[in-house]
Design a protein around this motif. Structure first.
Motif, PDB file in Angstrom:
ATOM      1  N   MET A  16      -4.778  -0.083 -21.612  1.00 12.71           N
ATOM      2  CA  MET A  16      -5.597   1.086 -21.930  1.00 12.71           C
ATOM      3  C   MET A  16      -5.204   2.290 -21.087  1.00 12.71           C
ATOM      4  N   ASP A  17      -4.906   2.050 -19.806  1.00 10.26           N
ATOM      5  CA  ASP A  17      -4.474   3.140 -18.919  1.00 10.26           C
ATOM      6  C   ASP A  17      -3.198   3.790 -19.447  1.00 10.26           C
ATOM      7  N   HIS A  18      -2.235   2.952 -19.813  1.00 11.87           N
ATOM      8  CA  HIS A  18      -0.957   3.481 -20.292  1.00 11.87           C
ATOM      9  C   HIS A  18      -1.109   4.206 -21.629  1.00 11.87           C
ATOM     10  N   GLN A  19      -1.965   3.686 -22.495  1.00  6.43           N
ATOM     11  CA  GLN A  19      -2.213   4.365 -23.767  1.00  6.43           C
ATOM     12  C   GLN A  19      -2.829   5.740 -23.533  1.00  6.43           C
ATOM     13  N   ALA A  20      -3.761   5.817 -22.583  1.00  3.25           N
ATOM     14  CA  ALA A  20      -4.409   7.094 -22.272  1.00  3.25           C
ATOM     15  C   ALA A  20      -3.408   8.104 -21.711  1.00  3.25           C
ATOM     16  N   ILE A  21      -2.485   7.622 -20.895  1.00  4.41           N
ATOM     17  CA  ILE A  21      -1.446   8.507 -20.348  1.00  4.41           C
ATOM     18  C   ILE A  21      -0.562   9.019 -21.478  1.00  4.41           C
ATOM     19  N   TYR A  22      -0.176   8.110 -22.360  1.00  6.50           N
ATOM     20  CA  TYR A  22       0.660   8.522 -23.497  1.00  6.50           C
ATOM     21  C   TYR A  22      -0.054   9.577 -24.345  1.00  6.50           C
ATOM     22  N   GLU A  43       0.830  -1.207   0.000  1.00  8.80           N
ATOM     23  CA  GLU A  43       0.000   0.000   0.000  1.00  8.80           C
ATOM     24  C   GLU A  43       0.864   1.257   0.000  1.00  8.80           C
ATOM     25  N   ASP A  44       1.903   1.246   0.808  1.00 10.88           N
ATOM     26  CA  ASP A  44       2.794   2.416   0.878  1.00 10.88           C
ATOM     27  C   ASP A  44       3.546   2.616  -0.435  1.00 10.88           C
ATOM     28  N   LEU A  45       3.913   1.522  -1.093  1.00  9.45           N
ATOM     29  CA  LEU A  45       4.613   1.638  -2.366  1.00  9.45           C
ATOM     30  C   LEU A  45       3.711   2.277  -3.418  1.00  9.45           C
ATOM     31  N   THR A  46       2.439   1.878  -3.446  1.00  5.76           N
ATOM     32  CA  THR A  46       1.497   2.485  -4.379  1.00  5.76           C
ATOM     33  C   THR A  46       1.311   3.965  -4.075  1.00  5.76           C
ATOM     34  N   GLU A  47       1.274   4.313  -2.795  1.00  5.21           N
ATOM     35  CA  GLU A  47       1.140   5.716  -2.410  1.00  5.21           C
ATOM     36  C   GLU A  47       2.373   6.510  -2.833  1.00  5.21           C
ATOM     37  N   LEU A  48       3.559   5.921  -2.673  1.00  4.36           N
ATOM     38  CA  LEU A  48       4.779   6.595  -3.109  1.00  4.36           C
ATOM     39  C   LEU A  48       4.753   6.827  -4.614  1.00  4.36           C
ATOM     40  N   ARG A  49       4.276   5.845  -5.345  1.00  2.00           N
ATOM     41  CA  ARG A  49       4.172   6.020  -6.792  1.00  2.00           C
ATOM     42  C   ARG A  49       3.278   7.206  -7.128  1.00  2.00           C
ATOM     43  N   ARG A  50       2.175   7.351  -6.414  1.00  3.94           N
ATOM     44  CA  ARG A  50       1.279   8.481  -6.684  1.00  3.94           C
ATOM     45  C   ARG A  50       1.987   9.800  -6.416  1.00  3.94           C
ATOM     46  N   LEU A  51       2.706   9.881  -5.300  1.00  9.94           N
ATOM     47  CA  LEU A  51       3.415  11.108  -4.951  1.00  9.94           C
ATOM     48  C   LEU A  51       4.426  11.488  -6.028  1.00  9.94           C
ATOM     49  N   LEU A  52       5.116  10.506  -6.579  1.00 11.42           N
ATOM     50  CA  LEU A  52       6.146  10.777  -7.575  1.00 11.42           C
ATOM     51  C   LEU A  52       5.580  10.941  -8.987  1.00 11.42           C
ATOM     52  N   GLU A  53       4.747   9.999  -9.384  1.00 10.95           N
ATOM     53  CA  GLU A  53       4.419   9.883 -10.805  1.00 10.95           C
ATOM     54  C   GLU A  53       3.422  10.916 -11.308  1.00 10.95           C
ATOM     55  N   ASP A  96      -2.358  18.624 -17.244  1.00 11.89           N
ATOM     56  CA  ASP A  96      -3.452  18.354 -16.307  1.00 11.89           C
ATOM     57  C   ASP A  96      -4.128  17.022 -16.628  1.00 11.89           C
ATOM     58  N   LEU A  97      -4.381  16.786 -17.910  1.00  4.46           N
ATOM     59  CA  LEU A  97      -5.020  15.532 -18.305  1.00  4.46           C
ATOM     60  C   LEU A  97      -4.099  14.340 -18.038  1.00  4.46           C
ATOM     61  N   ALA A  98      -2.803  14.502 -18.322  1.00  3.68           N
ATOM     62  CA  ALA A  98      -1.850  13.422 -18.058  1.00  3.68           C
ATOM     63  C   ALA A  98      -1.830  13.073 -16.575  1.00  3.68           C
ATOM     64  N   ALA A  99      -1.853  14.103 -15.714  1.00  5.20           N
ATOM     65  CA  ALA A  99      -1.858  13.870 -14.267  1.00  5.20           C
ATOM     66  C   ALA A  99      -3.132  13.155 -13.836  1.00  5.20           C
ATOM     67  N   GLN A 100      -4.266  13.558 -14.410  1.00  3.57           N
ATOM     68  CA  GLN A 100      -5.538  12.911 -14.073  1.00  3.57           C
ATOM     69  C   GLN A 100      -5.530  11.443 -14.473  1.00  3.57           C
ATOM     70  N   ARG A 101      -4.978  11.170 -15.636  1.00  2.62           N
ATOM     71  CA  ARG A 101      -4.970   9.781 -16.115  1.00  2.62           C
ATOM     72  C   ARG A 101      -3.980   8.916 -15.346  1.00  2.62           C
ATOM     73  N   MET A 102      -2.871   9.500 -14.935  1.00  2.79           N
ATOM     74  CA  MET A 102      -1.943   8.750 -14.081  1.00  2.79           C
ATOM     75  C   MET A 102      -2.593   8.457 -12.738  1.00  2.79           C
ATOM     76  N   GLU A 103      -3.291   9.445 -12.187  1.00  5.86           N
ATOM     77  CA  GLU A 103      -4.004   9.249 -10.920  1.00  5.86           C
ATOM     78  C   GLU A 103      -5.025   8.133 -11.056  1.00  5.86           C
ATOM     79  N   ALA A 104      -5.743   8.107 -12.163  1.00  4.33           N
ATOM     80  CA  ALA A 104      -6.749   7.064 -12.383  1.00  4.33           C
ATOM     81  C   ALA A 104      -6.094   5.693 -12.476  1.00  4.33           C
ATOM     82  N   HIS A 105      -4.972   5.625 -13.174  1.00  2.58           N
ATOM     83  CA  HIS A 105      -4.260   4.344 -13.309  1.00  2.58           C
ATOM     84  C   HIS A 105      -3.828   3.816 -11.945  1.00  2.58           C
ATOM     85  N   LEU A 106      -3.255   4.673 -11.122  1.00  2.00           N
ATOM     86  CA  LEU A 106      -2.797   4.240  -9.807  1.00  2.00           C
ATOM     87  C   LEU A 106      -3.970   3.915  -8.883  1.00  2.00           C
TER      88      LEU A 106
END
Length: 236
Positions: free
Chosen positions: A194-200, A99-109, A209-219
């Motif tokens: 699909m998540d990664h394609q949307a981020i790309y 859980e903490d690793l996923t949270e760290l990914r959100r903070l960074l990515e 802003d859209l890239a950040a939203q889609r990364m947030e959705a993926h995580l």
């Protein structure tokens, strides 16, 4: 430096490896330091030399130590290896590690992908497209995760921040090691692609802003998978 005797439990090589990692994480062994000899480690830990030898070999494969023939075993000098060692140690021993690793990914990515949308050059976009192609062609979960982690590292590199890239490179190595052996349903694999394609697509459109939203959705999707599989940890 003080090594604790580890006795003779099951999974002895893993226990020896963890004890050496503990010293690195605690700062008792610094980058560039030479480890005691196999004989000295075996005596201090109360185990056989073969267990020490296998543990050192595993640490070398992880990039945490370097074995130099005729000279000994040394802690690697690369800063990200020390970060990786600490993260790997936490994965092994923290109850909330996944859980903490996923949270760290959100903070960074989320921040990194916003910068990537602003700064990515054509070479960065090409690396992202290549990773997407590899994900689409992956026939196993391990290959899917490896391609996915390359995609996320390419995002970090596209952000053009050397410190953030080095930090994320260490995190990426741990993500790959942690998640690559976990099986995923076909639906989860397809959604990940699909998540990664949307981020790309958002990065290519230069829409931070859209890239950040889609990364947030993926995580968030990953977090949902983790909750659904609490006994195994999250897929990636």
């Amino acid at each position: 430096m003080h090594l604790r005797r580890v006795g003779r439990p099951a999974g002895l090589v893993q226990v020896v490896r963890d004890e050496i990692e503990r010293l690195i994480v605690a700062g008792k062994l610094q980058p560039g330091d030479r480890l005691p000899t196999e004989k000295e480690l075996a005596e201090q830990l109360g185990v056989g030399r073969s267990s020490v030898r296998e543990a050192l070999r595993a640490l070398a494969e992880m990039g945490i130590v370097e074995i130099i023939q005729g000279k000994g075993t040394f802690v690697r000098n690369e800063p990200q290896q020390a970060i990786k060692a600490q993260l790997q140690f936490l994965i092994n021993f923290e109850d909330k590690a996944y859980e903490d690793l996923t949270e760290l990914r959100r903070l960074l990515e989320v921040g990194l992908v916003r910068l990537a949308a602003e700064r990515a050059g054509e070479a960065d976009l090409e690396r992202l497209r290549a990773s997407l192609a590899e994900m689409s062609q992956a026939r196993t979960t391990e290959l899917l995760v490896e391609a996915g982690t390359r995609f996320h590292l390419a995002v970090a590199e596209a952000a053009k921040n050397a410190f953030a890239t080095a930090l994320y490179a260490a995190v990426t190595q741990v993500i790959n090691e942690v998640y690559r052996h976990l099986e995923r349903s076909q639906a989860q694999k397809e959604r990940s692609i699909m998540d990664h394609q949307a981020i790309y697509d958002a990065i290519a459109r230069r829409d931070g802003d859209l890239a950040a939203q889609r990364m947030e959705a993926h995580l968030t999707h990953l977090r949902g998978d983790f909750v659904a599989r609490p006994s195994e940890g999250p897929p990636s």
